[in-house]
Enzyme design. Structure first.
Site, PDB file in Angstrom:
ATOM      1  N   ASP A  99      52.310  62.403  60.272  1.00  0.00           N
ATOM      2  CA  ASP A  99      51.581  62.540  61.538  1.00  0.00           C
ATOM      3  C   ASP A  99      51.361  61.140  62.129  1.00  0.00           C
ATOM      4  O   ASP A  99      50.841  60.247  61.435  1.00  0.00           O
ATOM      5  CB  ASP A  99      50.239  63.227  61.212  1.00  0.00           C
ATOM      6  CG  ASP A  99      49.455  63.635  62.434  1.00  0.00           C
ATOM      7  OD1 ASP A  99      50.069  63.885  63.482  1.00  0.00           O
ATOM      8  OD2 ASP A  99      48.208  63.729  62.310  1.00  0.00           O
TER       9      ASP A  99
ATOM     10  N   ASP B 175      55.148  57.974  66.860  1.00  0.00           N
ATOM     11  CA  ASP B 175      54.235  57.973  68.008  1.00  0.00           C
ATOM     12  C   ASP B 175      54.178  56.581  68.621  1.00  0.00           C
ATOM     13  O   ASP B 175      53.383  55.734  68.218  1.00  0.00           O
ATOM     14  CB  ASP B 175      52.835  58.430  67.575  1.00  0.00           C
ATOM     15  CG  ASP B 175      51.864  58.425  68.746  1.00  0.00           C
ATOM     16  OD1 ASP B 175      52.293  58.116  69.881  1.00  0.00           O
ATOM     17  OD2 ASP B 175      50.670  58.717  68.530  1.00  0.00           O
TER      18      ASP B 175
ATOM     19  N   HIS C  23      41.640  63.365  70.049  1.00  0.00           N
ATOM     20  CA  HIS C  23      41.335  63.449  68.619  1.00  0.00           C
ATOM     21  C   HIS C  23      39.826  63.341  68.361  1.00  0.00           C
ATOM     22  O   HIS C  23      39.109  62.777  69.183  1.00  0.00           O
ATOM     23  CB  HIS C  23      42.031  62.312  67.864  1.00  0.00           C
ATOM     24  CG  HIS C  23      43.526  62.452  67.833  1.00  0.00           C
ATOM     25  ND1 HIS C  23      44.371  61.541  68.397  1.00  0.00           N
ATOM     26  CD2 HIS C  23      44.315  63.410  67.291  1.00  0.00           C
ATOM     27  CE1 HIS C  23      45.629  61.927  68.209  1.00  0.00           C
ATOM     28  NE2 HIS C  23      45.625  63.058  67.543  1.00  0.00           N
TER      29      HIS C  23
ATOM     30  N   ALA D 285      43.394  69.481  68.727  1.00  0.00           N
ATOM     31  CA  ALA D 285      43.123  70.876  69.094  1.00  0.00           C
ATOM     32  C   ALA D 285      41.925  71.485  68.361  1.00  0.00           C
ATOM     33  O   ALA D 285      41.672  72.684  68.482  1.00  0.00           O
ATOM     34  CB  ALA D 285      44.370  71.717  68.840  1.00  0.00           C
ATOM     35  N   SER D 286      41.175  70.679  67.618  1.00  0.00           N
ATOM     36  CA  SER D 286      40.061  71.250  66.843  1.00  0.00           C
ATOM     37  C   SER D 286      38.984  71.852  67.742  1.00  0.00           C
ATOM     38  O   SER D 286      38.700  71.347  68.837  1.00  0.00           O
ATOM     39  CB  SER D 286      39.427  70.166  65.958  1.00  0.00           C
ATOM     40  OG  SER D 286      40.170  70.003  64.776  1.00  0.00           O
TER      41      SER D 286
ATOM     42  N   ASN E  10      47.832  70.971  66.011  1.00  0.00           N
ATOM     43  CA  ASN E  10      47.365  70.016  65.001  1.00  0.00           C
ATOM     44  C   ASN E  10      45.852  70.102  64.807  1.00  0.00           C
ATOM     45  O   ASN E  10      45.094  70.005  65.781  1.00  0.00           O
ATOM     46  CB  ASN E  10      47.683  68.587  65.457  1.00  0.00           C
ATOM     47  CG  ASN E  10      49.103  68.191  65.170  1.00  0.00           C
ATOM     48  OD1 ASN E  10      49.957  69.040  64.965  1.00  0.00           O
ATOM     49  ND2 ASN E  10      49.362  66.897  65.144  1.00  0.00           N
TER      50      ASN E  10
ATOM     51  N   ASP F  43      42.762  68.550  62.322  1.00  0.00           N
ATOM     52  CA  ASP F  43      42.252  67.674  61.264  1.00  0.00           C
ATOM     53  C   ASP F  43      40.718  67.730  61.247  1.00  0.00           C
ATOM     54  O   ASP F  43      40.097  68.088  60.242  1.00  0.00           O
ATOM     55  CB  ASP F  43      42.751  66.236  61.508  1.00  0.00           C
ATOM     56  CG  ASP F  43      42.402  65.306  60.359  1.00  0.00           C
ATOM     57  OD1 ASP F  43      41.762  65.759  59.400  1.00  0.00           O
ATOM     58  OD2 ASP F  43      42.754  64.116  60.413  1.00  0.00           O
TER      59      ASP F  43
HETATM   60  P1  13P Z   1      41.714  66.958  65.835  1.00  0.00           P
HETATM   61  O1  13P Z   1      40.966  65.664  65.705  1.00  0.00           O
HETATM   62  O2  13P Z   1      41.306  67.692  67.071  1.00  0.00           O
HETATM   63  O3  13P Z   1      41.612  67.810  64.638  1.00  0.00           O
HETATM   64  O4  13P Z   1      43.274  66.606  66.037  1.00  0.00           O
HETATM   65  C1  13P Z   1      44.074  66.344  64.921  1.00  0.00           C
HETATM   66  C2  13P Z   1      45.417  65.825  65.281  1.00  0.00           C
HETATM   67  O5  13P Z   1      45.877  65.868  66.408  1.00  0.00           O
HETATM   68  C3  13P Z   1      46.199  65.238  64.190  1.00  0.00           C
HETATM   69  O6  13P Z   1      47.401  64.703  64.628  1.00  0.00           O
HETATM   70  O1  G3H Z   2      45.388  62.225  64.364  1.00  0.00           O
HETATM   71  C1  G3H Z   2      45.071  62.131  63.220  1.00  0.00           C
HETATM   72  C2  G3H Z   2      43.767  62.148  62.601  1.00  0.00           C
HETATM   73  O2  G3H Z   2      42.832  63.035  63.052  1.00  0.00           O
HETATM   74  C3  G3H Z   2      43.242  60.795  62.249  1.00  0.00           C
HETATM   75  O3  G3H Z   2      43.622  60.659  60.969  1.00  0.00           O
HETATM   76  O4  G3H Z   2      41.999  59.041  59.956  1.00  0.00           O
HETATM   77  O5  G3H Z   2      43.985  59.945  58.721  1.00  0.00           O
HETATM   78  O6  G3H Z   2      44.316  58.271  60.538  1.00  0.00           O
HETATM   79  P1  G3H Z   2      43.454  59.386  60.007  1.00  0.00           P
HETATM   80 ZN    ZN Z   3      47.277  63.817  66.564  1.00  0.00          ZN
END
Ligand code: 13P
Ligand code: G3H
Ligand code: ZN
Length: 313
Positions: A84, A106, A182, A218-219, A259, A261
């Site tokens: 990612d 990216d 994010h 997208a969270s 995505n 996270d």
């Molecule tokens: P979130 O912070 O919205 O979960 O996004 C995660 C993301 O885009 C990881 O690449």
């Molecule tokens: O886009 C990605 C994450 O939400 C940030 O991740 O803290 O592992 O770099 P990271």
């Molecule tokens: Zn991302």
């Protein structure tokens, strides 16, 4: 490629053919990987497991590979391992050489021509190894109510540029900027970001209607989870995310990879903080980490069921 993985592009093709999307979930240790991989097996949905460069630096690439090799064993559902937000050719090459089935380069903050050149270099190397490539155009800046049209034009993905970018680079999927961001603060407090759906449709059409698109940031940033964290010692302020209905609308309009996270981090921390507060005398870290893993697994199942709904798009 690590035995048992499938190329990211194959999963995205499945999503496109089934008019739906797949979840791409970040992990950063054993428990978070177990939480998402078990959720994907439980729901039997194709799923993308992903790590960032910082997660790789934390874990060590060899541990990522070893854990994934075990995690995919016995899976009936298709699984991909994806880098990612790779920042340069070298990290993408390391991941391809280590057996990842998909990488993201990216360079969206570089100017268009440089982004094309760097992305093309990764695509050429990845293709030789049967690995898929995602890249990004535009900036994930979120949207404030008062953002000007000019600023919006300058940071969001331009459909014509997207068409040229895909044609020049031969990538397998494109991450688009349409108003997400994010982390847990995606808009003004109490004002969820308004996504530019019309732009998303124009991008999809400019790319011929079937090219796989990716939604980062997208969270949902569920208030139940932030409150649970805050009630047990956390301090997460001004939390606001993307509404479920907006994620579904984005999928209807052609997003094939979503995505996530932040949501999983919040679920993990909610479980961990509750366990630590409830059992302050317990030294067995497996009890606390197990509670965190369980909370994250339940949330990941919920997310997969939301995102992967065949027939939506
Ligand atoms: P979130 O912070 O919205 O979960 O996004 C995660 C993301 O885009 C990881 O690449
Ligand atoms: O886009 C990605 C994450 O939400 C940030 O991740 O803290 O592992 O770099 P990271
Ligand atoms: Zn991302």
């Amino acid at each position: 490629m690590i035995k048992g993985l499938v190329p990211g592009a194959e999963i995205l093709r499945w999503a496109g053919d089934n008019h739906t999307a797949v979840g791409a979930f970040n992990f950063s240790n054993l428990e978070t990987l177990q939480a998402v991989v078990e959720a994907s097996k439980e729901t039997n949905c194709p799923t993308i497991l992903q790590v960032t460069e910082s997660a790789i630096n934390y874990l060590g690439l060899e541990y990522v590979v070893a854990m994934i090799s075990v995690a995919v064993q016995g899976a009936q559902n298709r699984l991909a391992l994806h880098l990612d937000h790779g920042s340069n050719f070298d990290v993408c090459k390391r991941c391809i050489d280590a057996g990842f089935s998909s990488v993201m380069i990216d360079n969206s903050l570089l100017e268009f021509k440089q982004n094309v050149a760097n992305t093309t270099e990764v695509v050429e190397y990845a293709k030789k190894n049967g690995v898929s490539v995602e890249a990004e155009l535009g900036a994930l800046a979120g949207i404030e109510d008062n953002i000007s049209v000019d600023l919006q034009e300058s940071i969001y993905t331009n459909p014509d540029q997207a068409q040229k970018f895909v044609e020049d680079t031969k990538i397998d999927s494109l991450a688009v900027a349409i108003g997400t961001k994010h982390g847990p603060n995606k808009g003004a407090p109490n004002a969820p970001p308004k996504l530019d759906f019309e732009r998303l449709t124009r991008i999809k059409m400019a790319l011929g209607g079937r090219f796989p698109l990716v939604l980062h940031g997208a969270s949902a940033v569920d208030s139940k989870l932030t409150e649970l964290c805050n009630e047990h010692g956390g301090n997460i302020q001004n939390a606001i995310g993307i509404k479920d209905e907006d994620v579904l609308e984005a999928i209807r309009r052609g997003i094939n990879k979503v995505n996530i996270d932040t949501d999983l981090r919040l679920a993990f921390l909610a479980g961990l903080r509750q366990s630590l507060a409830k059992f302050p005398d317990k030294l067995d870290i497996r009890k606390h980490m197990g509670a965190a893993r369980e909370e994250m697994n339940v949330y990941a199942v919920r997310k997969i069921k939301l995102i992967t709904t065949p027939g939506l798009g």
